[in-house]
Design a protein around this motif. Structure first.
Motif, PDB file in Angstrom:
ATOM      1  N   VAL A 149     -27.804  27.234 -38.380  1.00 51.88           N
ATOM      2  CA  VAL A 149     -28.555  26.186 -39.061  1.00 51.88           C
ATOM      3  C   VAL A 149     -29.703  26.820 -39.842  1.00 51.88           C
ATOM      4  O   VAL A 149     -30.339  27.765 -39.373  1.00 51.88           O
ATOM      5  CB  VAL A 149     -29.132  25.170 -38.046  1.00 51.88           C
ATOM      6  CG1 VAL A 149     -29.848  24.036 -38.774  1.00 51.88           C
ATOM      7  CG2 VAL A 149     -28.039  24.614 -37.156  1.00 51.88           C
ATOM      8  N   HIS A 150     -29.960  26.291 -41.031  1.00 46.06           N
ATOM      9  CA  HIS A 150     -31.153  26.638 -41.790  1.00 46.06           C
ATOM     10  C   HIS A 150     -32.151  25.498 -41.610  1.00 46.06           C
ATOM     11  O   HIS A 150     -31.940  24.390 -42.108  1.00 46.06           O
ATOM     12  CB  HIS A 150     -30.816  26.858 -43.265  1.00 46.06           C
ATOM     13  CG  HIS A 150     -30.067  28.134 -43.503  1.00 46.06           C
ATOM     14  ND1 HIS A 150     -29.576  28.504 -44.733  1.00 46.06           N
ATOM     15  CD2 HIS A 150     -29.728  29.143 -42.655  1.00 46.06           C
ATOM     16  CE1 HIS A 150     -28.972  29.686 -44.630  1.00 46.06           C
ATOM     17  NE2 HIS A 150     -29.056  30.077 -43.374  1.00 46.06           N
ATOM     18  N   ALA A 151     -33.195  25.783 -40.867  1.00 46.80           N
ATOM     19  CA  ALA A 151     -34.111  24.732 -40.409  1.00 46.80           C
ATOM     20  C   ALA A 151     -35.475  24.877 -41.072  1.00 46.80           C
ATOM     21  O   ALA A 151     -36.452  25.298 -40.446  1.00 46.80           O
ATOM     22  CB  ALA A 151     -34.243  24.782 -38.892  1.00 46.80           C
ATOM     23  N   TYR A 152     -35.540  24.546 -42.348  1.00 44.10           N
ATOM     24  CA  TYR A 152     -36.817  24.567 -43.058  1.00 44.10           C
ATOM     25  C   TYR A 152     -37.594  23.289 -42.759  1.00 44.10           C
ATOM     26  O   TYR A 152     -37.020  22.203 -42.653  1.00 44.10           O
ATOM     27  CB  TYR A 152     -36.585  24.735 -44.554  1.00 44.10           C
ATOM     28  CG  TYR A 152     -36.128  26.129 -44.914  1.00 44.10           C
ATOM     29  CD1 TYR A 152     -37.047  27.166 -45.029  1.00 44.10           C
ATOM     30  CD2 TYR A 152     -34.784  26.421 -45.096  1.00 44.10           C
ATOM     31  CE1 TYR A 152     -36.643  28.457 -45.334  1.00 44.10           C
ATOM     32  CE2 TYR A 152     -34.368  27.714 -45.403  1.00 44.10           C
ATOM     33  CZ  TYR A 152     -35.300  28.726 -45.528  1.00 44.10           C
ATOM     34  OH  TYR A 152     -34.896  30.005 -45.816  1.00 44.10           O
ATOM     35  N   GLY A 153     -38.904  23.445 -42.637  1.00 44.69           N
ATOM     36  CA  GLY A 153     -39.725  22.297 -42.263  1.00 44.69           C
ATOM     37  C   GLY A 153     -40.173  21.430 -43.406  1.00 44.69           C
ATOM     38  O   GLY A 153     -40.680  20.328 -43.174  1.00 44.69           O
ATOM     39  N   GLY A 154     -39.999  21.926 -44.654  1.00 44.58           N
ATOM     40  CA  GLY A 154     -40.495  21.158 -45.792  1.00 44.58           C
ATOM     41  C   GLY A 154     -42.006  21.025 -45.708  1.00 44.58           C
ATOM     42  O   GLY A 154     -42.720  22.003 -45.511  1.00 44.58           O
ATOM     43  N   GLN A 155     -42.482  19.810 -45.822  1.00 40.56           N
ATOM     44  CA  GLN A 155     -43.924  19.553 -45.719  1.00 40.56           C
ATOM     45  C   GLN A 155     -44.240  18.670 -44.505  1.00 40.56           C
ATOM     46  O   GLN A 155     -45.263  18.002 -44.471  1.00 40.56           O
ATOM     47  CB  GLN A 155     -44.423  18.904 -47.007  1.00 40.56           C
ATOM     48  CG  GLN A 155     -44.329  19.850 -48.204  1.00 40.56           C
ATOM     49  CD  GLN A 155     -44.812  19.206 -49.499  1.00 40.56           C
ATOM     50  OE1 GLN A 155     -44.305  18.181 -49.916  1.00 40.56           O
ATOM     51  NE2 GLN A 155     -45.809  19.821 -50.121  1.00 40.56           N
ATOM     52  N   GLU A 156     -43.340  18.703 -43.527  1.00 43.84           N
ATOM     53  CA  GLU A 156     -43.515  17.896 -42.329  1.00 43.84           C
ATOM     54  C   GLU A 156     -43.713  18.794 -41.113  1.00 43.84           C
ATOM     55  O   GLU A 156     -43.125  19.875 -41.037  1.00 43.84           O
ATOM     56  CB  GLU A 156     -42.293  17.006 -42.098  1.00 43.84           C
ATOM     57  CG  GLU A 156     -42.028  16.022 -43.220  1.00 43.84           C
ATOM     58  CD  GLU A 156     -40.861  15.099 -42.897  1.00 43.84           C
ATOM     59  OE1 GLU A 156     -40.332  15.157 -41.761  1.00 43.84           O
ATOM     60  OE2 GLU A 156     -40.480  14.315 -43.782  1.00 43.84           O
ATOM     61  N   PRO A 157     -44.514  18.365 -40.155  1.00 40.86           N
ATOM     62  CA  PRO A 157     -44.671  19.148 -38.924  1.00 40.86           C
ATOM     63  C   PRO A 157     -43.360  19.191 -38.167  1.00 40.86           C
ATOM     64  O   PRO A 157     -42.488  18.330 -38.348  1.00 40.86           O
ATOM     65  CB  PRO A 157     -45.750  18.382 -38.148  1.00 40.86           C
ATOM     66  CG  PRO A 157     -45.696  16.994 -38.681  1.00 40.86           C
ATOM     67  CD  PRO A 157     -45.305  17.114 -40.127  1.00 40.86           C
ATOM     68  N   PRO A 158     -43.169  20.176 -37.309  1.00 43.09           N
ATOM     69  CA  PRO A 158     -41.878  20.338 -36.641  1.00 43.09           C
ATOM     70  C   PRO A 158     -41.529  19.233 -35.654  1.00 43.09           C
ATOM     71  O   PRO A 158     -40.373  19.130 -35.245  1.00 43.09           O
ATOM     72  CB  PRO A 158     -42.002  21.687 -35.927  1.00 43.09           C
ATOM     73  CG  PRO A 158     -43.443  21.974 -35.869  1.00 43.09           C
ATOM     74  CD  PRO A 158     -44.070  21.300 -37.035  1.00 43.09           C
ATOM     75  N   ASP A 159     -42.493  18.388 -35.296  1.00 42.21           N
ATOM     76  CA  ASP A 159     -42.163  17.279 -34.404  1.00 42.21           C
ATOM     77  C   ASP A 159     -41.841  15.993 -35.151  1.00 42.21           C
ATOM     78  O   ASP A 159     -41.591  14.956 -34.535  1.00 42.21           O
ATOM     79  CB  ASP A 159     -43.295  17.029 -33.409  1.00 42.21           C
ATOM     80  CG  ASP A 159     -44.617  16.661 -34.078  1.00 42.21           C
ATOM     81  OD1 ASP A 159     -44.689  16.730 -35.332  1.00 42.21           O
ATOM     82  OD2 ASP A 159     -45.576  16.317 -33.359  1.00 42.21           O
ATOM     83  N   ALA A 160     -41.811  16.048 -36.509  1.00 42.05           N
ATOM     84  CA  ALA A 160     -41.466  14.859 -37.300  1.00 42.05           C
ATOM     85  C   ALA A 160     -40.040  14.432 -36.989  1.00 42.05           C
ATOM     86  O   ALA A 160     -39.140  15.262 -36.813  1.00 42.05           O
ATOM     87  CB  ALA A 160     -41.619  15.154 -38.787  1.00 42.05           C
ATOM     88  N   ALA A 161     -39.833  13.121 -36.926  1.00 44.08           N
ATOM     89  CA  ALA A 161     -38.529  12.580 -36.537  1.00 44.08           C
ATOM     90  C   ALA A 161     -37.447  12.966 -37.543  1.00 44.08           C
ATOM     91  O   ALA A 161     -37.694  13.012 -38.751  1.00 44.08           O
ATOM     92  CB  ALA A 161     -38.608  11.066 -36.419  1.00 44.08           C
ATOM     93  N   PRO A 162     -36.233  13.244 -37.056  1.00 48.07           N
ATOM     94  CA  PRO A 162     -35.138  13.564 -37.972  1.00 48.07           C
ATOM     95  C   PRO A 162     -34.550  12.309 -38.596  1.00 48.07           C
ATOM     96  O   PRO A 162     -34.732  11.201 -38.088  1.00 48.07           O
ATOM     97  CB  PRO A 162     -34.120  14.242 -37.060  1.00 48.07           C
ATOM     98  CG  PRO A 162     -34.333  13.583 -35.727  1.00 48.07           C
ATOM     99  CD  PRO A 162     -35.813  13.305 -35.640  1.00 48.07           C
ATOM    100  N   GLY A 163     -33.836  12.499 -39.700  1.00 51.47           N
ATOM    101  CA  GLY A 163     -33.139  11.400 -40.358  1.00 51.47           C
ATOM    102  C   GLY A 163     -32.156  11.953 -41.362  1.00 51.47           C
ATOM    103  O   GLY A 163     -32.365  13.063 -41.887  1.00 51.47           O
TER     104      GLY A 163
END
Length: 368
Positions: free
Chosen positions: A243-257
């Motif tokens: 998996v490539h798991a980039y966080g973007g501009q959200e903290p790592p605990d932000a909900a997935p969607g």
């Protein structure tokens, strides 16, 4: 008559010389290896993506891998291009560059995850990119992966990534993404590798995360691509999913969607594998992280990058199905003077950035 004989001999010698130059590959290189080291860390999932193969500077490679160990990272992901190992033909292998990286990584106590792609010019049509792998050359690519596994699995390099972001047009040789074709590739590679290195772990995936672009012609939605692979019966032909798991501009605990690209998108991938009956297959993050370039629209603040990077590594400990988190990236030997530099943990001159020093401190104290 004598002149004709002499000319004939000269032509034969010239042809022989050219043939030797074409087929000859470099012999083993004597390496200046340090004493065996071990990684001191309280989080055994910390990793970095490195960019070392092809550099050839042993001192630079040794120094970079020492820095990875000293940061407290037991894992690296490194690209070992097919085009470097068989540059001229399908006959023979040049392992000098791969040996250099792998032997030094072993001495630093690091586990190497090998990404295997980039097509040599002899194995693709003219005017195509080095990401273009035609089905006619699947067997040649599989032979390379099998030879790599046979050589390095006994040295601990068991994790093998088959291709990179095949759901992108660019990475699929400027062709529309084709999960059926990628499934066919896995079906050729898997048995070839297992025949010579049963202990090897075939890793599929490493998809570009996010929804489709240009109706899937530029990027196919990663979840759709994964589902299509199962439709193509690729499930039995990989052992682990990257998996490539980039966080973007959200903290790592932000909900997935489904529409969101953030760290917890990996939970959607996990659910997809479970849905298709692969609950026992582990995931591994082979790219990811945050960028803090001041002039890039998708960047985060430097302080957030530091906090969220550590939070990524810490959150990974809560996922029992996650093998490692190799973030992008340790460093490069050159500067682009643009936003790509801001992925680095270490500057090109070897100076650690704030994120490196913060992770190093965390790796010695996490869980305390």
């Amino acid at each position: 008559m004598l002149m004709l004989i002499v000319r004939g001999i000269a032509v034969v010698l010239l042809v022989a010389l050219l043939l030797i130059q074409f087929l000859h590959l470099r012999g083993p290189r004597v390496l200046d290896l340090p004493p065996q080291q071990t990684v001191v860390t309280c989080n055994d999932r910390i990793g970095l993506h490195t960019r070392l193969t092809g550099i050839g500077d042993e001192a630079y490679i040794r120094g970079a891998l020492e820095q990875v160990r000293e940061m407290g990272a037991p894992w690296i992901v490194e690209l070992f291009p097919w085009a470097y190992v068989q540059p001229r033909s399908r006959y023979g292998y040049d392992w000098v560059g791969a040996d250099l990286v792998i032997e030094h990584a072993r001495r630093q106590g690091l586990t190497v995850v090998a990404r295997l792609d980039l097509v040599p010019s002899w194995a693709r049509p003219a005017n195509t990119t080095d990401r273009y792998l035609d089905p006619a050359f699947y067997d040649d690519y599989a032979a390379y992966v099998a030879a790599f596994a046979e050589r390095y699995a006994p040295l601990g390099v068991r994790h093998l990534i088959i291709w990179n972001e095949p759901n992108l047009r660019f990475e699929w040789g400027e062709r529309p993404p084709d999960p059926g074709a990628y499934a066919a590739l896995l079906k050729v590679v898997y048995p070839a590798v297992k025949a010579v290195a049963p202990e090897a772990i075939i890793i599929a995936g490493a998809l570009s995360p996010g929804t489709s672009l240009e109706d899937g012609a530029s990027r196919m939605d990663d979840m759709q691509y994964l589902a299509s692979l199962y439709d193509a019966e690729a499930g039995p032909y990989f052992d682990m999913w990257a998996v490539h798991a980039y966080g973007g501009q959200e903290p790592p605990d932000a909900a997935p969607g489904p529409e969101r690209v953030n760290f917890r998108r990996i939970e959607l991938v996990r659910a997809m594998l479970d849905h298709f009956g692969d609950e026992d297959k582990r995931l591994i993050i082979t790219e990811g992280g945050y960028n803090d370039h001041p002039r890039w629209s998708a960047a985060v603040r430097p302080a957030d990058r530091v906090r969220w990077t550590i939070a990524m590594y810490e959150q990974a400990r809560n996922y029992p199905w996650l093998e490692a988190v190799a973030l992008w990236q340790h460093s490069t030997p050159f500067a682009t003077r643009s936003y790509p530099d801001a992925w680095n943990f270490v500057a090109p001159d070897g100076t650690p950035r704030a994120v490196y020093l913060a992770v190093q401190e965390y790796a010695l104290a996490c869980g305390a």
